[in-house]
Design an enzyme around this catalytic site. Sequence first.
Site, mmCIF file in Angstrom:
data_model
loop_
_atom_site.group_PDB
_atom_site.id
_atom_site.type_symbol
_atom_site.label_atom_id
_atom_site.label_comp_id
_atom_site.label_asym_id
_atom_site.label_seq_id
_atom_site.Cartn_x
_atom_site.Cartn_y
_atom_site.Cartn_z
ATOM 1 N N ARG A 8 -39.877 36.015 51.465
ATOM 2 C CA ARG A 8 -40.989 35.311 50.324
ATOM 3 C C ARG A 8 -41.559 34.099 50.520
ATOM 4 N NH1 ARG A 8 -36.643 37.632 47.465
ATOM 5 N NH2 ARG A 8 -37.208 39.771 46.398
ATOM 6 N N LYS A 24 -56.100 30.825 54.069
ATOM 7 C CA LYS A 24 -56.346 32.095 54.076
ATOM 8 C C LYS A 24 -55.355 32.635 55.184
ATOM 9 C CE LYS A 24 -60.630 32.392 51.959
ATOM 10 N NZ LYS A 24 -62.416 32.998 52.330
ATOM 11 N N GLU A 73 -70.124 27.665 63.706
ATOM 12 C CA GLU A 73 -69.566 27.451 62.370
ATOM 13 C C GLU A 73 -69.661 25.311 62.081
ATOM 14 O OE1 GLU A 73 -68.467 29.211 60.079
ATOM 15 O OE2 GLU A 73 -67.874 31.182 61.029
ATOM 16 N N LYS A 77 -64.941 20.877 55.518
ATOM 17 C CA LYS A 77 -64.298 22.060 55.102
ATOM 18 C C LYS A 77 -63.132 21.588 54.218
ATOM 19 C CE LYS A 77 -62.567 26.613 55.363
ATOM 20 N NZ LYS A 77 -62.071 27.808 56.041
ATOM 21 N N GLU A 112 -61.831 29.985 45.854
ATOM 22 C CA GLU A 112 -63.269 30.593 46.194
ATOM 23 C C GLU A 112 -63.857 30.863 44.749
ATOM 24 O OE1 GLU A 112 -62.918 32.680 49.651
ATOM 25 O OE2 GLU A 112 -65.280 32.962 49.761
ATOM 26 N N ARG A 164 -66.834 26.927 47.017
ATOM 27 C CA ARG A 164 -66.354 27.222 48.237
ATOM 28 C C ARG A 164 -67.459 28.375 48.904
ATOM 29 N NH1 ARG A 164 -60.003 28.454 49.882
ATOM 30 N NH2 ARG A 164 -60.361 29.057 52.063
ATOM 31 N N ASN A 172 -70.142 30.406 52.964
ATOM 32 C CA ASN A 172 -70.588 31.691 53.572
ATOM 33 C C ASN A 172 -72.092 31.530 54.046
ATOM 34 O OD1 ASN A 172 -68.149 33.130 53.028
ATOM 35 N ND2 ASN A 172 -68.778 33.426 50.960
ATOM 36 N N HIS A 197 -73.373 33.813 56.553
ATOM 37 C CA HIS A 197 -72.572 35.029 56.874
ATOM 38 C C HIS A 197 -72.938 36.323 55.849
ATOM 39 C CE1 HIS A 197 -70.216 31.776 58.263
ATOM 40 N NE2 HIS A 197 -68.849 32.436 58.455
ATOM 41 N N HIS A 236 -72.691 38.938 58.917
ATOM 42 C CA HIS A 236 -71.612 39.829 58.899
ATOM 43 C C HIS A 236 -72.290 41.115 58.945
ATOM 44 C CE1 HIS A 236 -68.198 37.534 56.276
ATOM 45 N NE2 HIS A 236 -67.955 37.485 57.567
ATOM 46 N N HIS A 262 -68.563 36.510 66.205
ATOM 47 C CA HIS A 262 -68.894 36.068 64.886
ATOM 48 C C HIS A 262 -69.591 34.867 64.433
ATOM 49 C CE1 HIS A 262 -68.072 35.186 60.594
ATOM 50 N NE2 HIS A 262 -67.452 33.844 61.005
HETATM 51 N N1 LIG Z 1 -57.785 31.936 57.912
HETATM 52 C C1 LIG Z 1 -59.264 31.540 57.828
HETATM 53 O O1 LIG Z 1 -59.730 30.981 56.987
HETATM 54 C C2 LIG Z 1 -60.255 32.093 58.928
HETATM 55 C C3 LIG Z 1 -61.208 31.437 59.085
HETATM 56 C C4 LIG Z 1 -62.051 31.815 60.099
HETATM 57 C C5 LIG Z 1 -61.677 32.999 60.923
HETATM 58 N N2 LIG Z 1 -60.569 33.456 60.634
HETATM 59 C C6 LIG Z 1 -60.175 34.697 61.540
HETATM 60 O O2 LIG Z 1 -60.120 34.113 62.682
HETATM 61 C C7 LIG Z 1 -60.323 35.255 63.692
HETATM 62 C C8 LIG Z 1 -61.174 34.841 64.756
HETATM 63 O O3 LIG Z 1 -60.826 33.618 65.371
HETATM 64 P P1 LIG Z 1 -60.920 33.446 66.946
HETATM 65 O O4 LIG Z 1 -62.380 33.331 67.435
HETATM 66 O O5 LIG Z 1 -60.049 31.995 67.328
HETATM 67 O O6 LIG Z 1 -60.436 34.813 67.832
HETATM 68 P P2 LIG Z 1 -59.045 34.813 68.532
HETATM 69 O O7 LIG Z 1 -57.894 34.150 68.106
HETATM 70 O O8 LIG Z 1 -58.850 36.312 68.839
HETATM 71 O O9 LIG Z 1 -59.261 33.960 70.066
HETATM 72 C C9 LIG Z 1 -60.609 34.360 70.896
HETATM 73 C C10 LIG Z 1 -59.857 34.842 72.045
HETATM 74 O O10 LIG Z 1 -59.613 33.585 72.842
HETATM 75 C C11 LIG Z 1 -58.387 33.450 73.342
HETATM 76 N N3 LIG Z 1 -58.064 32.175 73.281
HETATM 77 C C12 LIG Z 1 -57.508 31.460 72.257
HETATM 78 N N4 LIG Z 1 -57.316 30.090 72.686
HETATM 79 C C13 LIG Z 1 -57.495 30.226 74.021
HETATM 80 C C14 LIG Z 1 -57.727 28.870 74.827
HETATM 81 N N5 LIG Z 1 -57.518 27.622 74.564
HETATM 82 N N6 LIG Z 1 -57.724 29.209 76.261
HETATM 83 C C15 LIG Z 1 -58.178 30.583 76.545
HETATM 84 N N7 LIG Z 1 -58.505 31.480 75.751
HETATM 85 C C16 LIG Z 1 -57.900 31.402 74.594
HETATM 86 C C17 LIG Z 1 -57.372 34.652 72.595
HETATM 87 O O11 LIG Z 1 -56.522 35.157 73.093
HETATM 88 C C18 LIG Z 1 -58.570 35.396 72.114
HETATM 89 O O12 LIG Z 1 -58.761 36.688 73.333
HETATM 90 C C19 LIG Z 1 -60.825 36.500 63.061
HETATM 91 O O13 LIG Z 1 -59.666 37.117 63.004
HETATM 92 C C20 LIG Z 1 -61.081 35.891 61.509
HETATM 93 O O14 LIG Z 1 -60.931 36.676 60.468
HETATM 94 C C21 LIG Z 1 -59.725 33.025 59.816
HETATM 95 ZN ZN LIG Z 2 -67.376 32.495 59.705
#
Ligand SMILES: NC(=O)c1ccc[n+]([C@@H]2O[C@H](COP(=O)([O-])OP(=O)(O)OC[C@H]3O[C@@H](n4cnc5c(N)ncnc54)[C@H](O)[C@@H]3O)[C@@H](O)[C@H]2O)c1
Ligand SMILES: [Zn+2]
Length: 359
Positions: free
Chosen positions: A120, A142, A184, A226, A236, A240, A244, A247, A251, A264
């Site tokens: 929990r 999130k 971003e 942010k 949101e 907030r 977007n 986006h 998207h 993205h």
């Molecule tokens: N929680 C939130 O507020 C929030 C905000 C934005 C995005 N997200 C989420 O984040 C995800 C996208 O994030 P991302 O682009 O970081 O994706 P990811 O975590 O998949 O990383 C992208 C790739 O880079 C590799 N990688 C990561 N760090 C590395 C490093 N230092 N050196 C070499 N390779 C590395 C990973 O293994 C992966 O293959 C999506 O699922 C999205 O929904 C969440």
């Molecule tokens: Zn984004």
Amino acid sequence: VKVELGERSYDVVVGEDALDRLGDHIRQLAAGGRVVVISDSTVASLYGEHALSSLRAGGLDASLLSFPAGEPNKTLATASSLFDRLFALHPPIDRDSVVVALGGGVPGDMAGFVAATALRGLRWVQCPTTLLADVDASVGGKTGVDHAAGKNLIGAFHQPRGVFIDVRTLRTLDDVQLRSGLAECVKHAMIRDKSLLAWIDERAGKISEREAESLAELIARNVEIKASVVAADERESGVRAHLNFGHTIGHGIEAQAGYGAITHGQAVALGMIAACRIAERRGLVDVSLRERLASLLDALGLDTRREGLDADAIWRIMQHDKKARAGKVRFVLPTAPGEVDLFDDVEEPAVREAIANLG
Ligand SMILES: NC(=O)c1ccc[n+]([C@@H]2O[C@H](COP(=O)([O-])OP(=O)(O)OC[C@H]3O[C@@H](n4cnc5c(N)ncnc54)[C@H](O)[C@@H]3O)[C@@H](O)[C@H]2O)c1
Ligand SMILES: [Zn+2]
């Protein structure tokens, strides 16, 4: 940088030795001495040992759980396998145990979701390793996983107790992923801070070369933006939504291209240009803003045009977006450099025109 959320406030530490100091940073938090690091396969092999040895040097009992890298693995099935391994650990974890998310946004969302729901709710911290996770996913609380019906449909708000960003980890990140995060950063500047727009312009070369100082300053300034938006509107319901920007159409472009075909951030970059175009046609801003945005994105190595976009498909996807309320597509449009506002009355022809203009 402090994220102000009353009792749930936390610090985001940006530095060149954040991983070395991880054990020191969280020793106080992990009263029971038990820490579980959750990472993806790629990041675990690059930085897993580093994180574990730092935690152990801090006197903590640390274990590492990893899952296969990539968005297709951000699922309940992966979460379930992590729960199986988490509850099989010896000594068993308890409510005093702390989860560490190590990696990009995927391990961040996954570890956060596991932390939000195991027993929990466990305390957790983030060690982001992609620029996108540094400037975006590290603030806001999130967490979640994807479902066949859509991205991020299952999850919870669960604020971390701290975020430790080691800019050295960005050295191993590939250019495409770095640029995705840069989009971003440009978004943050476009919605809140015209001085950051000028700063990124001036430092574009150093940023692309990954000069540590420039990256650290870039990250800190973006986290501040942010954090201020999230502090003003944690759930949101209002401002907030400004995050977007780019986006709504972005998207649509991302989904239409299909997983892995476009990052993205690259899709958001195109979405921001389209939003500027819509704003221009409504007389909110003049063409110079779109030109300035395009030249900045170009300097950072992001594409500002894309052939073969399917406006029908994109429009359809936009209307089914989780953030479209009551069938209305809500747009964030620029009103000046560094300023945006929300608009509920953008009509289909304006969207089609802006998409066509990207080709
Ligand atoms: N929680 C939130 O507020 C929030 C905000 C934005 C995005 N997200 C989420 O984040 C995800 C996208 O994030 P991302 O682009 O970081 O994706 P990811 O975590 O998949 O990383 C992208 C790739 O880079 C590799 N990688 C990561 N760090 C590395 C490093 N230092 N050196 C070499 N390779 C590395 C990973 O293994 C992966 O293959 C999506 O699922 C999205 O929904 C969440
Ligand atoms: Zn984004």
